[in-house]
Write a protein that holds these residues in place. Structure first.
Motif, PDB file in Angstrom:
ATOM      1  N   ARG A 108      30.952  -4.702 -17.028  1.00 38.11           N
ATOM      2  CA  ARG A 108      31.613  -5.925 -16.573  1.00 38.11           C
ATOM      3  C   ARG A 108      31.693  -5.950 -15.050  1.00 38.11           C
ATOM      4  NH1 ARG A 108      34.902  -4.278 -21.023  1.00 38.11           N
ATOM      5  NH2 ARG A 108      34.759  -5.698 -22.806  1.00 38.11           N
ATOM      6  N   ARG A 109      32.256  -7.045 -14.557  1.00 35.74           N
ATOM      7  CA  ARG A 109      32.274  -7.308 -13.112  1.00 35.74           C
ATOM      8  C   ARG A 109      32.721  -6.083 -12.317  1.00 35.74           C
ATOM      9  NH1 ARG A 109      37.569 -11.241 -12.451  1.00 35.74           N
ATOM     10  NH2 ARG A 109      39.077  -9.831 -13.391  1.00 35.74           N
ATOM     11  N   GLY A 110      31.937  -5.784 -11.304  1.00 33.75           N
ATOM     12  CA  GLY A 110      32.226  -4.662 -10.417  1.00 33.75           C
ATOM     13  C   GLY A 110      31.592  -3.355 -10.826  1.00 33.75           C
ATOM     14  N   PHE A 111      31.091  -3.268 -12.057  1.00 34.89           N
ATOM     15  CA  PHE A 111      30.479  -2.001 -12.477  1.00 34.89           C
ATOM     16  C   PHE A 111      29.133  -1.811 -11.793  1.00 34.89           C
ATOM     17  CE2 PHE A 111      27.503   0.333 -15.239  1.00 34.89           C
ATOM     18  CZ  PHE A 111      28.132   1.564 -15.223  1.00 34.89           C
ATOM     19  N   GLU A 112      28.893  -0.608 -11.343  1.00 30.41           N
ATOM     20  CA  GLU A 112      27.602  -0.229 -10.771  1.00 30.41           C
ATOM     21  C   GLU A 112      27.458   1.279 -10.858  1.00 30.41           C
ATOM     22  OE1 GLU A 112      27.154  -0.420  -6.458  1.00 30.41           O
ATOM     23  OE2 GLU A 112      29.305  -0.753  -6.292  1.00 30.41           O
ATOM     24  N   LEU A 113      26.242   1.751 -10.830  1.00 34.85           N
ATOM     25  CA  LEU A 113      25.971   3.177 -10.781  1.00 34.85           C
ATOM     26  C   LEU A 113      25.042   3.437  -9.605  1.00 34.85           C
ATOM     27  CD1 LEU A 113      25.337   4.388 -14.454  1.00 34.85           C
ATOM     28  CD2 LEU A 113      27.220   5.021 -12.955  1.00 34.85           C
ATOM     29  N   PRO A 114      25.453   4.307  -8.677  1.00 31.39           N
ATOM     30  CA  PRO A 114      24.545   4.656  -7.579  1.00 31.39           C
ATOM     31  C   PRO A 114      23.393   5.473  -8.123  1.00 31.39           C
ATOM     32  CG  PRO A 114      26.499   6.052  -7.551  1.00 31.39           C
ATOM     33  CD  PRO A 114      26.730   5.026  -8.612  1.00 31.39           C
ATOM     34  N   GLN A 115      22.454   5.793  -7.271  1.00 33.38           N
ATOM     35  CA  GLN A 115      21.260   6.510  -7.720  1.00 33.38           C
ATOM     36  C   GLN A 115      21.639   7.851  -8.343  1.00 33.38           C
ATOM     37  OE1 GLN A 115      18.070   6.754  -4.871  1.00 33.38           O
ATOM     38  NE2 GLN A 115      18.528   4.746  -4.026  1.00 33.38           N
ATOM     39  N   TYR A 116      21.096   8.099  -9.517  1.00 32.99           N
ATOM     40  CA  TYR A 116      21.359   9.361 -10.200  1.00 32.99           C
ATOM     41  C   TYR A 116      20.143   9.714 -11.043  1.00 32.99           C
ATOM     42  CZ  TYR A 116      22.058   6.774 -14.554  1.00 32.99           C
ATOM     43  OH  TYR A 116      21.870   5.979 -15.658  1.00 32.99           O
ATOM     44  N   SER A 117      20.050  10.981 -11.427  1.00 29.04           N
ATOM     45  CA  SER A 117      18.998  11.410 -12.337  1.00 29.04           C
ATOM     46  C   SER A 117      19.659  12.132 -13.501  1.00 29.04           C
ATOM     47  CB  SER A 117      17.987  12.323 -11.625  1.00 29.04           C
ATOM     48  OG  SER A 117      18.642  13.449 -11.082  1.00 29.04           O
ATOM     49  N   SER A 118      18.897  12.348 -14.558  1.00 22.94           N
ATOM     50  CA  SER A 118      19.443  12.927 -15.779  1.00 22.94           C
ATOM     51  C   SER A 118      18.778  14.260 -16.071  1.00 22.94           C
ATOM     52  CB  SER A 118      19.227  11.965 -16.950  1.00 22.94           C
ATOM     53  OG  SER A 118      19.572  12.580 -18.175  1.00 22.94           O
ATOM     54  N   SER A 119      19.532  15.151 -16.709  1.00 17.55           N
ATOM     55  CA  SER A 119      18.955  16.427 -17.136  1.00 17.55           C
ATOM     56  C   SER A 119      18.171  16.269 -18.436  1.00 17.55           C
ATOM     57  CB  SER A 119      20.065  17.467 -17.326  1.00 17.55           C
ATOM     58  OG  SER A 119      21.002  17.022 -18.295  1.00 17.55           O
ATOM     59  N   SER A 120      18.263  15.090 -19.071  1.00 12.44           N
ATOM     60  CA  SER A 120      17.514  14.830 -20.302  1.00 12.44           C
ATOM     61  C   SER A 120      16.028  14.661 -19.985  1.00 12.44           C
ATOM     62  CB  SER A 120      18.036  13.568 -20.985  1.00 12.44           C
ATOM     63  OG  SER A 120      19.401  13.703 -21.336  1.00 12.44           O
ATOM     64  N   ASP A 121      15.182  14.957 -20.954  1.00 14.47           N
ATOM     65  CA  ASP A 121      13.743  14.765 -20.771  1.00 14.47           C
ATOM     66  C   ASP A 121      13.418  13.294 -20.563  1.00 14.47           C
ATOM     67  OD1 ASP A 121      13.114  17.466 -21.115  1.00 14.47           O
ATOM     68  OD2 ASP A 121      13.052  17.262 -23.279  1.00 14.47           O
ATOM     69  N   LEU A 122      14.021  12.435 -21.385  1.00 15.42           N
ATOM     70  CA  LEU A 122      13.745  11.008 -21.341  1.00 15.42           C
ATOM     71  C   LEU A 122      15.048  10.231 -21.476  1.00 15.42           C
ATOM     72  CD1 LEU A 122      10.744  11.230 -23.785  1.00 15.42           C
ATOM     73  CD2 LEU A 122      10.531  10.440 -21.431  1.00 15.42           C
ATOM     74  N   VAL A 123      15.095   9.090 -20.828  1.00 10.97           N
ATOM     75  CA  VAL A 123      16.264   8.211 -20.914  1.00 10.97           C
ATOM     76  C   VAL A 123      15.782   6.795 -21.226  1.00 10.97           C
ATOM     77  CG1 VAL A 123      17.758   9.568 -19.393  1.00 10.97           C
ATOM     78  CG2 VAL A 123      16.212   7.868 -18.408  1.00 10.97           C
ATOM     79  N   GLY A 124      16.680   5.974 -21.759  1.00 14.40           N
ATOM     80  CA  GLY A 124      16.283   4.612 -22.091  1.00 14.40           C
ATOM     81  C   GLY A 124      17.466   3.668 -22.152  1.00 14.40           C
ATOM     82  N   TRP A 125      17.162   2.379 -22.034  1.00 17.02           N
ATOM     83  CA  TRP A 125      18.168   1.322 -22.083  1.00 17.02           C
ATOM     84  C   TRP A 125      17.622   0.195 -22.948  1.00 17.02           C
ATOM     85  CZ3 TRP A 125      16.106   3.737 -17.959  1.00 17.02           C
ATOM     86  CH2 TRP A 125      16.949   4.519 -17.147  1.00 17.02           C
ATOM     87  N   CYS A 126      18.500  -0.422 -23.726  1.00 17.44           N
ATOM     88  CA  CYS A 126      18.114  -1.607 -24.475  1.00 17.44           C
ATOM     89  C   CYS A 126      19.235  -2.633 -24.324  1.00 17.44           C
ATOM     90  CB  CYS A 126      17.896  -1.289 -25.942  1.00 17.44           C
ATOM     91  SG  CYS A 126      17.392  -2.745 -26.912  1.00 17.44           S
ATOM     92  N   PHE A 127      18.912  -3.777 -23.723  1.00 14.13           N
ATOM     93  CA  PHE A 127      19.907  -4.825 -23.547  1.00 14.13           C
ATOM     94  C   PHE A 127      20.107  -5.547 -24.875  1.00 14.13           C
ATOM     95  CE2 PHE A 127      18.083  -4.335 -19.240  1.00 14.13           C
ATOM     96  CZ  PHE A 127      19.258  -4.013 -18.561  1.00 14.13           C
TER      97      PHE A 127
END
Length: 202
Positions: A108-127
């Motif tokens: 929601r309004r105001g949410f953001e994530l600065p640059q980051y990386s993950s320890s997982s092999d693969l990551v994904g997003w589905c809107f």
């Protein structure tokens, strides 16, 4: 008299691309009828069964997209030094679906994530759902190449240092290797984004 060089013989070659995969999926058999409330915390985690009528189907979509990315680029997203290890691991049995962890979140309004990386092999997003933003990049996920000097690459057409942006659109599913730097652009006032976030680890 000039001699043409064969590929790989002291020629300039592309080393490896910034690996990511994008597809559009049908949400009708996966998502329940759900009205995303505009009011609430900037980031809220929801129980899967309150939003998804078939969590297994969405997990299978992530698994399929991630397997496809692995087959094309390897477990490490095409990093040359890992090519031999990738080939060895890809010759083994596929990892079980249970290795894919999945959450459903509301941004929601105001949410953001600065640059980051993950320890997982693969990551994904589905809107899964989004209200219409005034600014097209609001609530977008962007993948950025963190390798030193990538933004100064002079060769045209190479994907080093190029930013890949996934704007909120229901049914858009994107995956990439965890080592790629990712960021979530600030969500504007009056916008809510419902998104499934997945990770896969060997």
């Amino acid at each position: 008299m000039s001699t043409l060089l064969e590929a790989g013989e002291r020629t300039v070659t592309r080393l490896w691309p910034t690996a990511c995969g994008v597809r559009r999926i049908d949400l009708a058999p996966i998502v329940r009828r759900f009205d995303t409330p505009l009011e609430g915390p900037q980031r809220e985690f929801l129980a899967l069964d309150t939003v998804l009528s078939n969590p297994g189907a969405l997990r299978a979509e992530f698994v399929s997209a991630m397997d496809e990315l692995e087959q094309e680029h390897g477990l490490q997203g095409g990093v040359p030094s890992c090519a031999a290890m990738d080939e060895l691991q890809l010759s083994e049995a596929k990892r079980p679906d249970g290795k894919v962890k999945m959450t459903v979140q509301v941004w929601r309004r105001g949410f953001e994530l600065p640059q980051y990386s993950s320890s997982s092999d693969l990551v994904g997003w589905c809107f899964l759902h989004t209200t219409e933003p005034r600014h097209e990049d609001s609530g977008s996920v962007a993948l950025l190449d963190p390798r030193a000097g990538s933004e100064r690459t002079a060769m045209p057409g190479l994907p080093w240092g190029r930013e890949v942006t996934f704007r909120p659109s229901p049914g858009l599913l994107a995956v990439g290797p965890g080592w790629l730097t990712s960021t979530v652009r600030p969500v504007e006032d009056g916008q809510a984004v419902l998104v499934a976030v997945a990770s896969k680890t060997a």
